[in-house]
Design a protein around this motif. Sequence first.
Motif, PDB file in Angstrom:
ATOM      1  N   PHE A   1       0.886  -1.494  -0.003  1.00  0.00           N
ATOM      2  CA  PHE A   1       0.383   0.260   0.082  1.00  0.00           C
ATOM      3  C   PHE A   1       0.800   1.320  -0.025  1.00  0.00           C
ATOM      4  N   LEU A   2       1.703   1.298   0.867  1.00  0.00           N
ATOM      5  CA  LEU A   2       2.890   2.517   0.365  1.00  0.00           C
ATOM      6  C   LEU A   2       3.225   2.432  -0.749  1.00  0.00           C
ATOM      7  N   GLY A   3       3.991   1.712  -1.580  1.00  0.00           N
ATOM      8  CA  GLY A   3       4.419   1.831  -2.533  1.00  0.00           C
ATOM      9  C   GLY A   3       3.153   2.301  -3.585  1.00  0.00           C
ATOM     10  N   ALA A   4       1.630   1.608  -3.495  1.00  0.00           N
ATOM     11  CA  ALA A   4       1.154   2.545  -4.231  1.00  0.00           C
ATOM     12  C   ALA A   4       0.293   3.746  -3.412  1.00  0.00           C
ATOM     13  N   ARG A   5       0.904   4.131  -2.717  1.00  0.00           N
ATOM     14  CA  ARG A   5       0.556   5.586  -2.562  1.00  0.00           C
ATOM     15  C   ARG A   5      -0.784   4.970  -1.668  1.00  0.00           C
ATOM     16  N   ARG A   6      -1.039   4.302  -1.079  1.00  0.00           N
ATOM     17  CA  ARG A   6      -2.688   4.170  -1.113  1.00  0.00           C
ATOM     18  C   ARG A   6      -2.927   4.004   0.832  1.00  0.00           C
ATOM     19  N   ASN A   7      -1.836   5.559   1.947  1.00  0.00           N
ATOM     20  CA  ASN A   7      -1.278   5.362   2.575  1.00  0.00           C
ATOM     21  C   ASN A   7      -2.360   5.228   3.785  1.00  0.00           C
ATOM     22  N   ALA A   8      -3.425   5.459   3.897  1.00  0.00           N
ATOM     23  CA  ALA A   8      -4.669   5.437   4.704  1.00  0.00           C
ATOM     24  C   ALA A   8      -4.484   3.854   5.288  1.00  0.00           C
ATOM     25  N   LEU A   9      -5.027   3.122   3.492  1.00  0.00           N
ATOM     26  CA  LEU A   9      -5.502   1.603   3.579  1.00  0.00           C
ATOM     27  C   LEU A   9      -4.021   0.661   4.172  1.00  0.00           C
ATOM     28  N   ALA A  10      -2.203   1.719   4.463  1.00  0.00           N
ATOM     29  CA  ALA A  10      -1.573   1.425   4.779  1.00  0.00           C
ATOM     30  C   ALA A  10      -1.372   1.127   6.350  1.00  0.00           C
ATOM     31  N   LEU A  11      -1.976   2.662   6.988  1.00  0.00           N
ATOM     32  CA  LEU A  11      -1.732   2.935   8.290  1.00  0.00           C
ATOM     33  C   LEU A  11      -3.004   1.328   8.643  1.00  0.00           C
ATOM     34  N   LEU A  12      -4.005   0.820   8.251  1.00  0.00           N
ATOM     35  CA  LEU A  12      -4.652   0.227   8.776  1.00  0.00           C
ATOM     36  C   LEU A  12      -4.506  -0.686   8.976  1.00  0.00           C
ATOM     37  N   SER A  13      -3.536  -1.240   7.777  1.00  0.00           N
ATOM     38  CA  SER A  13      -2.483  -2.440   7.142  1.00  0.00           C
ATOM     39  C   SER A  13      -1.770  -3.244   8.738  1.00  0.00           C
ATOM     40  N   SER A  14      -1.058  -1.839   8.722  1.00  0.00           N
ATOM     41  CA  SER A  14       0.345  -2.091   9.597  1.00  0.00           C
ATOM     42  C   SER A  14      -0.687  -2.074  11.598  1.00  0.00           C
ATOM     43  N   GLY A  15      -1.574  -1.241  11.662  1.00  0.00           N
ATOM     44  CA  GLY A  15      -2.393  -1.905  13.074  1.00  0.00           C
ATOM     45  C   GLY A  15      -2.920  -2.967  12.762  1.00  0.00           C
ATOM     46  N   LEU A  16      -3.105  -3.678  11.998  1.00  0.00           N
ATOM     47  CA  LEU A  16      -3.912  -4.990  11.863  1.00  0.00           C
ATOM     48  C   LEU A  16      -2.890  -5.867  12.043  1.00  0.00           C
ATOM     49  N   SER A  17      -1.308  -5.680  11.482  1.00  0.00           N
ATOM     50  CA  SER A  17       0.381  -6.370  11.659  1.00  0.00           C
ATOM     51  C   SER A  17       0.445  -5.820  13.655  1.00  0.00           C
ATOM     52  N   ILE A  18       0.458  -5.227  13.702  1.00  0.00           N
ATOM     53  CA  ILE A  18       1.004  -4.903  15.104  1.00  0.00           C
ATOM     54  C   ILE A  18      -0.449  -5.915  16.023  1.00  0.00           C
ATOM     55  N   ALA A  19      -1.889  -5.900  16.162  1.00  0.00           N
ATOM     56  CA  ALA A  19      -2.498  -6.505  16.424  1.00  0.00           C
ATOM     57  C   ALA A  19      -2.456  -7.902  16.528  1.00  0.00           C
ATOM     58  N   ALA A  20      -2.762  -8.447  15.494  1.00  0.00           N
ATOM     59  CA  ALA A  20      -1.910  -9.431  15.100  1.00  0.00           C
ATOM     60  C   ALA A  20      -0.559  -9.929  15.866  1.00  0.00           C
ATOM     61  N   VAL A  21       0.398  -9.348  15.886  1.00  0.00           N
ATOM     62  CA  VAL A  21       1.761  -9.422  16.754  1.00  0.00           C
ATOM     63  C   VAL A  21       1.940  -9.762  18.479  1.00  0.00           C
ATOM     64  N   ILE A  22       1.304  -8.436  18.504  1.00  0.00           N
ATOM     65  CA  ILE A  22       0.344  -9.069  20.673  1.00  0.00           C
ATOM     66  C   ILE A  22      -0.394 -10.365  20.277  1.00  0.00           C
ATOM     67  N   ALA A  23      -1.193 -10.530  19.499  1.00  0.00           N
ATOM     68  CA  ALA A  23      -1.934 -11.580  19.550  1.00  0.00           C
ATOM     69  C   ALA A  23      -1.221 -12.661  19.603  1.00  0.00           C
ATOM     70  N   THR A  24      -1.064 -13.239  18.910  1.00  0.00           N
ATOM     71  CA  THR A  24       0.153 -14.236  19.265  1.00  0.00           C
ATOM     72  C   THR A  24       1.235 -14.575  20.188  1.00  0.00           C
ATOM     73  N   PRO A  25       1.435 -14.321  20.937  1.00  0.00           N
ATOM     74  CA  PRO A  25       2.001 -14.475  22.397  1.00  0.00           C
ATOM     75  C   PRO A  25       0.670 -14.832  22.862  1.00  0.00           C
ATOM     76  N   GLY A  26      -0.378 -13.837  22.878  1.00  0.00           N
ATOM     77  CA  GLY A  26      -1.211 -14.219  24.185  1.00  0.00           C
ATOM     78  C   GLY A  26      -1.874 -15.586  23.780  1.00  0.00           C
ATOM     79  N   LEU A  27      -2.420 -15.285  22.798  1.00  0.00           N
ATOM     80  CA  LEU A  27      -2.829 -17.030  22.554  1.00  0.00           C
ATOM     81  C   LEU A  27      -2.075 -17.906  22.815  1.00  0.00           C
ATOM     82  N   GLY A  28      -0.706 -17.606  22.052  1.00  0.00           N
ATOM     83  CA  GLY A  28      -0.154 -18.807  22.162  1.00  0.00           C
ATOM     84  C   GLY A  28       0.647 -19.837  24.026  1.00  0.00           C
ATOM     85  N   ILE A  29       0.099 -18.338  24.901  1.00  0.00           N
ATOM     86  CA  ILE A  29       0.625 -19.054  26.114  1.00  0.00           C
ATOM     87  C   ILE A  29      -0.765 -18.893  26.598  1.00  0.00           C
TER      88      ILE A  29
END
Length: 379
Positions: free
Chosen positions: A282-310
């Motif tokens: 999205f950043l490469g395509a200059r779709r910056n709003a979508l890039a911010l949403l997708s980075s937020g999704l990635s952050i949520a998933a990174v934090i959820a990974t250990p939370g769900l795993g343990i």
Amino acid sequence: MLDYGLLRLIWWALLGILLIGFAITDGFDLGAAILLPFVARTDAERRVAINTVGPVWEGNQVWIILGGGAIFAAWPPLYAVAFSGFYLAMFLVLCALILRPVAFKFRSKLADPRWREAWDWALFAAGLVPALIFGVAFGNVIQGVPFRFDDTLRMTYEGTLFGLLNPFALLCGLVSVSMLIMHGGAYLALKADEPVASRAASYARLSALAMLVLFAIAGIWVAIGIQGYSIVGHMPPDGPSNPLLKEVTRGPGSWVDSYFSRPWIAIAPLLAFVGAFATIAFLGARRNALALLSSGLSIAAVIATPGLGIFPFLLPSSLDPSVSLTVWDASSSQLTLTIMLGATIVFLPLVLAYTAWVYRVLRGRVTLAYVTENTSGTY
């Protein structure tokens, strides 16, 4: 009242939501602060970058207060162990968070370039230290923390600050830093004027790649080099809040076993990779709003990974695994959780609605013309 076990599960989920909310909202503030000396090369450009987060950083920081309050009220043993054992690390984070508003306010008091550059680097440190320490904390939770309880539930912590800074925890800290730089860069790409936006997008793409590599290495390390924890036998979800009443074993591969017993949790690390790759695209395509949403999704998933795993562990003990704190034995009473849930149902939607309204009012880019023409109303 709701079933005790269900209440505990709800509050475990709410704690995760609060941590994710803090990482997504205040995360782009921290990431933008880390990027400040690199994406903005003149005083006017740095003022643009600062004023993208200036109106919202205080509100975003409230999420960490809510998270700390939730731990204190819903999970008292977790609060006691974490805030005592991680005291010096927490102190470093608080110093950094206190430095941030000071830097925001003092930077604009003098026009001296050396004065302003010094505060710019203070903002950089105020973003880097919390981002690193929060990741280090997650790394230590995955490995287990050196604490024990005696038969009267008095806690003893036997770790040190430097013990927290072990190789795996530092790797998790680097995952956190790269993740928040990605998020901060995506935010600046959306909110800042050129050329700051283009530089921020470039740094965000590089940071997303770094996060993907580091996150993958951390996952491999957990699978083959980190001992996990597992509960022996069945543990009733509505049992007493006493961590001494169970037996826990520790051994290699125990965290990986969670993915075999609950394969659906693999969606979390998968979304972390998908979100980061989408941010790059999205950043490469200059779709910056979508890039911010997708980075937020990635952050949520990174934090959820250990939370769900343990799960159901909240804070494993490396000294005495059987006193590890879990969702089923470290909560407040059923009445306390019920009252808190009622308050949350009333006030959390109001907080979310107000936050959404604020971001709607403040939509649009912060331009060079705006900050140069409004010297008294901007940082």
